[in-house]
Design a protein around this motif. Structure first.
Motif: not given
Length: 308
Positions: A175-194
């Motif tokens: 959620v922190r990474q998905l807040m406004p102005w922090r991430r333009a897309e969702v695709g790389s979220l899984t790799s950053s969270l393993f």
């Protein structure tokens, strides 16, 4: 279920800037941060009032990613689940509501059920808490003022938490990474969270009730709303090129992109929705507890070029 309404609830609104009347002459809304004991789970608390002599007030609740506990004086509290579309209700003259909004991912800590079971629903709290919810409604009704009613509501939630488990830490980080102005897309979220995409989606459904992409779109629109509230408060309601500029700043590809999302999340095109916002909120509504944290997270503007 209705409760007997008595005391201050039927009195005329006192037109002041105090918390006990967050209002204009007809209706008002005042947000505040929660008490410190709830700060990790609750993003804001509020008081909403419609004056006894006012016309019925149409309240449009748009998706924000969280769950709300809403206590309309004289009724059993309701739990409003995560929304994927607007929820519109009419508040009768003389209505007072106190409530709180849980952060995305906080539902299992206070309800002990998956957030997905509440998706786009508003249920009376006694369906989940039994007599305890009725007693909470009675305490809100018995409070000496809206401020004290809100304080009692927060004390109740603090007491309910007890030894309840905290939010899923991986979901909280997502959620922190998905807040406004922090991430333009969702695709790389899984790799950053393993995590695998399937694992992340399953944990989001349990903790938030929404898929990661749906939450990302919802939070991006919250960033846009924060920008528009700032513009309205500054006496610069967005129109024309100003609206296009806010859409770009919020992360939309273009104005048609914003229009599609606005229709989906509010039921209105941007100009109609912002006209309603200005009409309702330009008279003294206070949404600072929701929008100021988002505005503070905006990236700083690039410094001007110093080329010779």
């Amino acid at each position: 279920m209705k409760l007997e309404v008595r005391g201050w609830h039927n009195a005329p609104m006192q037109h002041s800037a105090g918390v006990d009347d967050p209002a204009s002459a007809s209706q008002g809304y005042l947000e505040r941060p929660p008490v410190p004991a709830l700060a990790g789970l609750v993003s804001s608390v509020w008081i909403q009032q419609v004056a006894p002599e006012a016309d019925p007030y149409t309240h449009r609740n748009t998706p924000h990613g969280g769950v709300e506990l809403v206590c309309r004086v004289g009724s059993v509290p309701r739990i409003v689940g995560p929304l994927t579309r607007p929820r519109v209700e009419v508040l009768a003259p003389g209505t007072t509501v106190v409530g709180l909004r849980f952060r995305p991912g906080a539902v299992p800590s206070f309800l002990a059920l998956p957030a997905s079971e509440l998706l786009d629903l508003a249920v009376e709290a006694d369906e989940l808490w039994g007599r305890a919810a009725v007693a909470l409604g009675e305490r809100v009704d018995d409070a000496a003022s809206p401020t004290k009613a809100l304080a009692g509501l927060q004390r109740h939630i603090v007491g309910r938490l007890g030894d309840a488990p905290g939010p899923d830490p991986l979901v909280s980080e997502a959620v922190r990474q998905l807040m406004p102005w922090r991430r333009a897309e969702v695709g790389s979220l899984t790799s950053s969270l393993f995590l695998s995409e399937r694992q992340l989606r399953r944990r989001f459904q349990a903790a938030i009730g929404l898929a990661p992409k749906a939450l990302h779109r919802t939070l991006r629109f919250q960033g846009f709303l924060a920008l528009t509230q700032e513009a309205i408060a500054s006496g610069r309601p967005p129109t024309g090129d100003g609206l296009a500029g806010l859409a770009a700043e919020a992360g939309y590809a273009d104005q048609p992109h914003l229009t599609r999302e606005c229709l989906r999340l509010t039921g209105l095109p941007p100009r109609a929705f912002l006209g309603e916002v200005e009409d309702h909120c330009g008279c003294g509504h206070d949404h600072a507890a929701t929008f100021m944290p988002l505005l503070r997270s905006r990236p700083l503007p690039a410094p001007p070029s110093t080329q010779a």
